[in-house]
Design a protein around this motif. Structure first.
Motif, short mmCIF file in Angstrom:
data_model
loop_
_atom_site.label_atom_id
_atom_site.label_comp_id
_atom_site.label_asym_id
_atom_site.label_seq_id
_atom_site.Cartn_x
_atom_site.Cartn_y
_atom_site.Cartn_z
N ARG A 156 0.84 -1.21 0.00
CA ARG A 156 0.00 0.00 0.00
C ARG A 156 0.87 1.25 0.00
O ARG A 156 0.59 2.21 -0.73
CB ARG A 156 -0.94 -0.04 1.20
N ALA A 157 1.93 1.23 0.81
CA ALA A 157 2.83 2.39 0.87
C ALA A 157 3.53 2.62 -0.46
O ALA A 157 3.82 3.76 -0.83
CB ALA A 157 3.85 2.20 1.98
N ALA A 158 3.78 1.53 -1.20
CA ALA A 158 4.46 1.63 -2.49
C ALA A 158 3.51 1.89 -3.65
O ALA A 158 3.94 2.00 -4.80
CB ALA A 158 5.26 0.35 -2.76
N GLY A 159 2.22 2.00 -3.37
CA GLY A 159 1.23 2.26 -4.42
C GLY A 159 0.97 1.07 -5.31
O GLY A 159 0.55 1.23 -6.45
N LEU A 160 1.17 -0.14 -4.78
CA LEU A 160 1.02 -1.35 -5.59
C LEU A 160 -0.35 -2.01 -5.45
O LEU A 160 -0.60 -3.04 -6.07
CB LEU A 160 2.11 -2.37 -5.20
N THR A 161 -1.21 -1.43 -4.63
CA THR A 161 -2.52 -2.01 -4.42
C THR A 161 -3.56 -0.90 -4.41
O THR A 161 -3.24 0.29 -4.40
CB THR A 161 -2.56 -2.80 -3.10
N SER A 162 -4.82 -1.29 -4.43
CA SER A 162 -5.91 -0.32 -4.39
C SER A 162 -5.82 0.51 -3.12
O SER A 162 -5.46 0.01 -2.06
CB SER A 162 -7.25 -1.06 -4.43
N HIS A 163 -6.16 1.79 -3.23
CA HIS A 163 -6.15 2.66 -2.06
C HIS A 163 -7.57 2.94 -1.54
O HIS A 163 -7.82 3.99 -0.95
CB HIS A 163 -5.42 3.97 -2.36
N ALA A 164 -8.46 1.98 -1.74
CA ALA A 164 -9.78 2.10 -1.13
C ALA A 164 -9.64 2.22 0.39
O ALA A 164 -8.71 1.65 0.98
CB ALA A 164 -10.63 0.87 -1.48
N GLU A 165 -10.54 2.97 1.01
CA GLU A 165 -10.44 3.21 2.45
C GLU A 165 -11.70 2.72 3.15
O GLU A 165 -12.81 2.82 2.63
CB GLU A 165 -10.23 4.70 2.73
N LEU A 201 -8.19 0.46 6.69
CA LEU A 201 -7.39 1.04 5.62
C LEU A 201 -7.68 2.53 5.52
O LEU A 201 -8.84 2.94 5.34
CB LEU A 201 -7.71 0.37 4.29
N ALA A 202 -6.63 3.36 5.62
CA ALA A 202 -6.79 4.81 5.49
C ALA A 202 -5.47 5.38 4.99
O ALA A 202 -4.44 5.26 5.66
CB ALA A 202 -7.16 5.45 6.83
N GLY A 203 -5.50 5.99 3.80
CA GLY A 203 -4.26 6.49 3.22
C GLY A 203 -3.28 5.34 3.04
O GLY A 203 -3.63 4.28 2.53
N ASP A 204 -2.04 5.52 3.51
CA ASP A 204 -1.05 4.45 3.45
C ASP A 204 -1.12 3.55 4.68
O ASP A 204 -0.38 2.57 4.76
CB ASP A 204 0.36 5.04 3.36
N SER A 205 -2.00 3.87 5.61
CA SER A 205 -2.05 3.15 6.87
C SER A 205 -2.84 1.85 6.75
O SER A 205 -3.91 1.81 6.13
CB SER A 205 -2.67 4.02 7.96
N VAL A 206 -2.31 0.79 7.36
CA VAL A 206 -3.00 -0.49 7.48
C VAL A 206 -2.93 -0.88 8.95
O VAL A 206 -1.85 -1.15 9.48
CB VAL A 206 -2.36 -1.58 6.62
N GLU A 207 -4.07 -0.90 9.62
CA GLU A 207 -4.12 -1.31 11.02
C GLU A 207 -4.90 -2.61 11.13
O GLU A 207 -6.02 -2.72 10.62
CB GLU A 207 -4.77 -0.22 11.88
N VAL A 208 -4.31 -3.59 11.78
CA VAL A 208 -4.89 -4.93 11.86
C VAL A 208 -5.09 -5.30 13.33
O VAL A 208 -4.19 -5.15 14.16
CB VAL A 208 -3.97 -5.98 11.20
N SER A 209 -6.29 -5.77 13.63
CA SER A 209 -6.58 -6.31 14.96
C SER A 209 -7.32 -7.63 14.78
O SER A 209 -7.78 -7.95 13.68
CB SER A 209 -7.43 -5.31 15.76
#
Length: 257
Positions: A156-165, A201-209
């Motif tokens: 996601r940070a590298a722009g290699l995937t969808s940036h849906a939020e 998913l928000a911006g380049d952020s990926v938070e997993v719980s």
């Protein structure tokens, strides 16, 4: 998890499936045949075997393309596999070693990464020549955990995937995940997944719980089909799977091919 042993099992399954028909098209990797698949993996293995003993965090040098002729390619693959296993045994998991993610730059990253790389590509090779076997639920679940926590943030940070939020919930239904999550005996290994993840998913952020929550999208089903769907090998309507909500968010969980 004993990643080196599982890596070896997956690597041997791949070459056993592919070696008899290297010209078979690989439907799950459009434009590829088993020859290209074996070449791709052999090159990755050779690069890893050469990289790990260096003890540095600089990217490895360019690795030459393996030979294309059938017997030479298979022999090169098997030699690269043996060299990689030897490197896993010889190199301290805590030793410095480059990887392409934000995970710690240590050698211990690679046995898990290659186990799951080979898990998917062994399925690709088997699917190219006949019905592919079902994936092991525990290993597939660990593969999902690796995608969501390690590969997806880097992609996601590298722009290699969808940036849906938004939020996406993945819920595995295998009997293995109906009890209390456990922790492996190996201190260096990640905790065994509980079978449920909430990914924000928000911006380049990926938070997993972990845990049961309702998201903007959801994927429910067995671990093997869920992992294949997340890697784009099948759709999110694959065998045993049920998808809910915003499908763009499920697509955004895919880190690439």
């Amino acid at each position: 998890m004993d990643y080196p042993a599982m890596f070896q099992t997956q690597a041997e399954a791949l070459i056993d499936a592919a070696a008899g028909n290297l010209d078979a098209p690989v439907p799950s990797c459009p434009g590829w045949d088993n020859r290209r698949l074996v070449s791709h993996v052999a090159r990755l293995l050779a690069s890893t075997a050469a990289h790990l003993p260096r003890g540095v965090v600089d990217p490895p040098a360019f690795t030459e393309r393996p030979p294309a002729q059938d017997e030479a390619l298979v022999a090169h693959y098997r030699a690269s596999l043996a060299a990689t296993l030897a490197a896993f045994q010889a190199v301290d998991p805590a030793a410095p070693a480059w990887n392409f993610t934000n995970a710690p730059q240590v050698a211990g990253f690679w046995p898990r990464r290659l186990t799951h790389e080979l898990q998917i590509h062994a399925w690709d090779a088997a699917n190219a020549v006949g019905p592919a076997p079902e994936l092991d639920p525990a290993l597939a679940a660990d593969g999902i955990d690796e995608v969501l926590r390690v590969l997806l943030p880097a992609a996601r940070a590298a722009g290699l995937t969808s940036h849906a939020e938004g939020t996406a919930h993945v819920h595995l239904t295998d009997p293995l995940f109906t009890g209390t999550p456990s922790v492996t005996d190996e201190a260096a290994a990640p905790p065994a997944p509980s079978g449920e993840w909430m990914v924000a998913l928000a911006g380049d952020s990926v938070e997993v719980s972990e845990g049961h929550e309702k998201g903007d999208a959801g994927l429910r089903g067995p671990a093997g089909p869920a992992l294949l769907a997340i890697w784009g090998r099948t759709g999110f309507d694959g065998p045993g799977l049920t998808a809910f909500g915003d499908q763009d968010l499920l697509t955004a969980l895919r880190p690439g091919r």
